[in-house]
Scaffold this active site. Structure first.
Site, short mmCIF file in Angstrom:
data_model
loop_
_atom_site.label_atom_id
_atom_site.label_comp_id
_atom_site.label_asym_id
_atom_site.label_seq_id
_atom_site.Cartn_x
_atom_site.Cartn_y
_atom_site.Cartn_z
N GLY A 32 0.81 -1.22 0.00
CA GLY A 32 0.00 0.00 0.00
C GLY A 32 0.83 1.26 0.00
N ALA A 33 1.91 1.26 -0.80
CA ALA A 33 2.90 2.34 -0.69
C ALA A 33 2.72 3.44 -1.72
CB ALA A 33 4.31 1.74 -0.82
N ASN A 34 1.60 3.48 -2.42
CA ASN A 34 1.44 4.52 -3.42
C ASN A 34 0.83 5.80 -2.85
OD1 ASN A 34 -0.98 2.60 -3.50
ND2 ASN A 34 -1.82 4.43 -4.48
N THR A 35 0.35 5.75 -1.61
CA THR A 35 -0.29 6.93 -1.03
C THR A 35 -0.19 6.88 0.49
OG1 THR A 35 -2.32 8.27 -1.05
CG2 THR A 35 -2.59 5.90 -0.85
N GLY A 36 -0.46 8.00 1.13
CA GLY A 36 -0.62 8.06 2.58
C GLY A 36 0.57 7.55 3.37
N GLY A 69 1.84 4.55 3.70
CA GLY A 69 2.74 3.68 2.98
C GLY A 69 3.72 4.44 2.11
N SER A 125 -3.95 -0.44 14.63
CA SER A 125 -4.70 0.80 14.86
C SER A 125 -5.21 0.82 16.29
CB SER A 125 -5.89 0.86 13.89
OG SER A 125 -6.82 1.85 14.27
N TYR A 176 -13.82 -3.69 11.33
CA TYR A 176 -12.51 -3.05 11.30
C TYR A 176 -11.73 -3.38 12.57
CZ TYR A 176 -8.91 0.58 11.06
OH TYR A 176 -7.71 1.24 11.04
#
Length: 301
Positions: free
Chosen positions: A23-27, A29, A147, A173
């Site tokens: 998940g490293a394309n945004t935020g 990550g 979280s 969640y």
């Protein structure tokens, strides 16, 4: 290196190390991968949308590549693991960062509830398939992002793991994030016998990222009003993960989060997880269920 005011500048030199960040394309990550690459690591952005991954990669300095990975499909996880194993004889860091939050009721390609399937089962499978690339590497680590939501309406609902009888997005969640911690602690027990690889966890506090887009309608207005006041930028939210991954003083089973009030924001420190997360009987039951659901067994017992 200050233990009370740890920042990105405290990341040791990562030259020669291979880091995989999901998940490293945004935020969070993106910020995790960017910081590791800037310190010299060879970083792989493991992402579902490779186009977005390529655009993220060009915004980073250093040795950065992109690997297709869709955690909602075990076929994709197996393909990605095979690609990564072929490309990287050794892996120093596996950072299980990708996740979804408060999604409407949906299932993965394999029929798992989306949050449990993505946040826990997908990462469980990926870790098991890559672990033999980490085990020979001294100081290698598996870091899984959890979280504070692991405390909210959280339990492992073995009687209905996929929320087929009824669905509460906050409860689902919470289950997935509790599972992340239980996986970390159970994995560390197994890794401790080998002495080279360790498992740690982190949480970002309240960070202003795309995860907030699925906030339930009843909470959307207050969240919108409070986000600017309570949240921190993704580069701060990534610090607990980066500390878990790179601080030489990190021990197996450590859990890092922001050091400010309520662990919402601030520089990272070791924090405590809920008593439920430390229940070893439930951890082992979850481990067995996860192996059965994913078909993945680990090279450590």
């Amino acid at each position: 290196m200050s233990s009370d005011n740890w920042t990105e500048q405290d990341i040791p030199d990562q030259s020669g190390r291979v880091a995989i960040v999901t998940g490293a394309n945004t935020g969070l990550g993106f910020e995790t991968a960017r910081a590791l690459a800037a310190r010299g690591a060879k970083v792989v952005l493991a992402v579902r949308d490779t186009g977005k991954g390529e655009r993220a990669a060009v915004r980073m300095s250093g040795d950065v590549s992109v690997q297709a990975l869709d955690l909602t499909s075990l076929d994709s996880v197996r393909t990605a693991a095979a690609d990564l194993r072929a490309a990287h004889p050794r892996i120093d860091l596996l950072i299980n960062n990708a996740g979804v939050m408060y999604t409407p009721k949906r299932t993965t390609a394999d029929g798992f509830e989306l949050q449990f399937g993505t946040n826990h089962l997908g990462h469980f499978a990926l870790t098991g398939l890559l672990l033999d690339r980490l085990l020979p590497v001294p100081g290698s680590r598996v870091v899984t992002v959890s979280s504070t939501g692991h405390r909210i309406r959280a339990g492992i609902h073995f009687e209905d793991l996929q929320w087929e009888r009824s669905y509460r997005r906050t409860g689902a969640y919470g289950q997935s994030k509790l599972a992340n911690l239980m996986f970390t602690y159970a994995l560390q027990r197994r890794l401790a016998r080998h002495g080279t690889t360790s498992a740690a966890a982190a949480h970002p506090g309240l960070s202003n990222t795309e995860l907030l887009r699925n906030t339930p309608a009843a909470l959307r207005l207050p969240v919108t009003l409070l986000v600017p006041l309570l949240t921190q930028k993704p580069e701060m939210g990534a610090l607990p993960t980066l500390r878990a991954a790179t601080d030489p003083a990190t021990a197996g089973g450590d859990y890092f989060g922001p050091g400010g009030t309520g662990e919402l924001r601030g520089t990272p420190k070791r924090v405590s997880s809920s008593p439920a997360s430390h229940d070893e009987t439930v951890q082992e039951r979850l481990w067995t269920a996860s192996e059965k659901l994913t078909g993945v067994t680990f090279p450590v017992r």
